[in-house]
Design an enzyme around this catalytic site. Structure first.
Site, PDB file in Angstrom:
ATOM      1  N   ASP A 158       0.818  -1.213   0.000  1.00 20.52           N
ATOM      2  CA  ASP A 158       0.000   0.000   0.000  1.00 20.52           C
ATOM      3  C   ASP A 158       0.855   1.268   0.000  1.00 20.52           C
ATOM      4  O   ASP A 158       2.023   1.265   0.399  1.00 20.52           O
ATOM      5  CB  ASP A 158      -0.873   0.037   1.257  1.00 20.52           C
ATOM      6  CG  ASP A 158      -2.077  -0.875   1.177  1.00 20.52           C
ATOM      7  OD1 ASP A 158      -2.148  -1.704   0.252  1.00 20.52           O
ATOM      8  OD2 ASP A 158      -2.949  -0.767   2.072  1.00 20.52           O
ATOM      9  N   HIS A 304       3.723  -2.376   2.970  1.00 14.38           N
ATOM     10  CA  HIS A 304       3.720  -1.011   2.439  1.00 14.38           C
ATOM     11  C   HIS A 304       4.994  -0.732   1.652  1.00 14.38           C
ATOM     12  O   HIS A 304       6.087  -1.119   2.067  1.00 14.38           O
ATOM     13  CB  HIS A 304       3.597   0.009   3.582  1.00 14.38           C
ATOM     14  CG  HIS A 304       2.290  -0.079   4.305  1.00 14.38           C
ATOM     15  ND1 HIS A 304       2.040  -1.044   5.261  1.00 14.38           N
ATOM     16  CD2 HIS A 304       1.159   0.667   4.212  1.00 14.38           C
ATOM     17  CE1 HIS A 304       0.804  -0.894   5.729  1.00 14.38           C
ATOM     18  NE2 HIS A 304       0.256   0.143   5.115  1.00 14.38           N
TER      19      HIS A 304
END
Length: 343
Positions: A158, A304
């Site tokens: 992400d 991430h």
């Protein structure tokens, strides 16, 4: 005390700095989305006691700012004028709100991020949407894991793309021949198109993670639609490929109303069931150990590649991949899980 309000828009960021009386003390500054590091250096160079203030729809800067040594605060929407349908409250209004009521600001903590102090609220939002989320899942429009009878794992990343971390993650994935799905922030996708093109060229999935990483329950429906549509269009434009159909809400935040809006927008929502909180930088060993301890057949792993320093994620990734391969897992795209028949 000086207060620097930071706002976001279609092309980047704006900074306005005021004194305790609300008067502007420095010229208004604008920075393209790909020049966030220059903006942070500018903020660090402001002399004297100084607070950097964001609002809740601006969720992709706080980690980088705090890592640079800035004191970052959040001004909440009840102290701010109404936002436009796209973009945040103007920087000068964020700064004025801070100067008017500094005690109402929330000081952000690096290992808690923009949601600092709102974790109980976030939990209540998600709990309130349990039934609506279950109905969406039953309709095949939402998942937090794939079929449990298949030894498959989906790695997801992400908040990117963000150099150099996205590129380093892609290097690791390429070395092992492993696919992953990248939930991109629209502002970053536009700032770093070469990273988006490389993601697609290597056969990975591209998905939507909003334009500015806001708290969705605080948005109006027009704001939510703009966040989704602009990010979808930007990813398609810079990648020279189809528009993404998968969407992940920032923080997993949702309410029954948000779920209804997402359903009406025909979004396919992807959550997760394994999250080592790598964004909080708990250490590469902790990240790898958590994933290996919690992964099950069908797991969707949340990692991430943007939002801050992701060197620990890069360092942990080989151990994650090797550990899962040793357990006979096969890596798949989230799209494969969404479309896979059950049973």
């Amino acid at each position: 005390m000086l207060y620097s309000g930071v706002s976001w828009g279609a092309t980047g960021f704006e900074v306005d700095t005021v004194g305790p009386d609300g008067g502007r003390v420095l010229p208004r500054m604008q920075f393209a989305a790909g020049r966030a590091d220059e903006m942070i250096a500018y903020l660090r160079g402001i002399r004297g006691p100084h607070a950097t203030v964001v609002e809740s729809t601006n969720g992709i800067l706080d980690g980088r700012m705090m890592a640079a040594g800035l004191e970052v605060f959040r001004a909440d929407e009840d102290a701010l004028p109404r936002r436009p349908s796209f973009g945040s409250v103007p920087a000068v209004d964020v700064a004025h709100a801070a100067a008017r009521a500094p005690a109402a600001l929330t000081r952000l903590v690096r290992n808690r991020g923009t949601q600092t102090g709102r974790e109980p609220l976030l939990e209540r939002w998600i709990a309130s949407a349990a039934d609506a989320t279950a109905r969406m899942s039953a309709a095949g429009r939402c998942l937090d894991h794939g079929p449990r009878e298949r030894r498959e794992i989906a790695l997801t990343f992400d908040d990117g793309p963000l150099p150099p971390y996205t590129g380093r993650i892609l290097d690791v994935l390429e070395r092992y021949g492993v696919p992953a799905t990248f939930f991109c922030v629209g502002m970053n996708a536009g700032a770093y198109p070469e990273e988006v093109r490389r993601i697609r060229a290597q056969g990975h999935g591209l998905a939507n993670h909003t334009w500015s990483h806001p708290f969705l329950p605080e948005l109006t429906r027009p704001e939510l639609v703009e966040q989704l549509a602009r990010t979808r269009d930007r990813i398609a434009e810079v990648s020279d490929g189809p528009a993404p159909t998968l969407f992940r809400p920032p923080y997993g935040a949702r309410t029954p109303e948000v779920v209804r809006w997402l359903t009406e927008e025909d979004a396919r929502v992807v959550l997760w069931d394994v999250a080592p909180d790598d964004w909080a930088m708990p250490g590469a060993d902790f990240i790898a150990d958590t994933v290996l301890a919690e992964a099950r057949p069908g797991s969707v792993v949340l990692l991430h590649d943007g939002g801050g320093d992701r060197s620990q994620t890069v360092e942990a990734l080989p151990a994650v991949i090797e550990g899962l391969l040793e357990r006979d897992y096969r890596f798949v795209l989230v799209d494969d899980m969404v479309t896979a028949p059950v049973g």
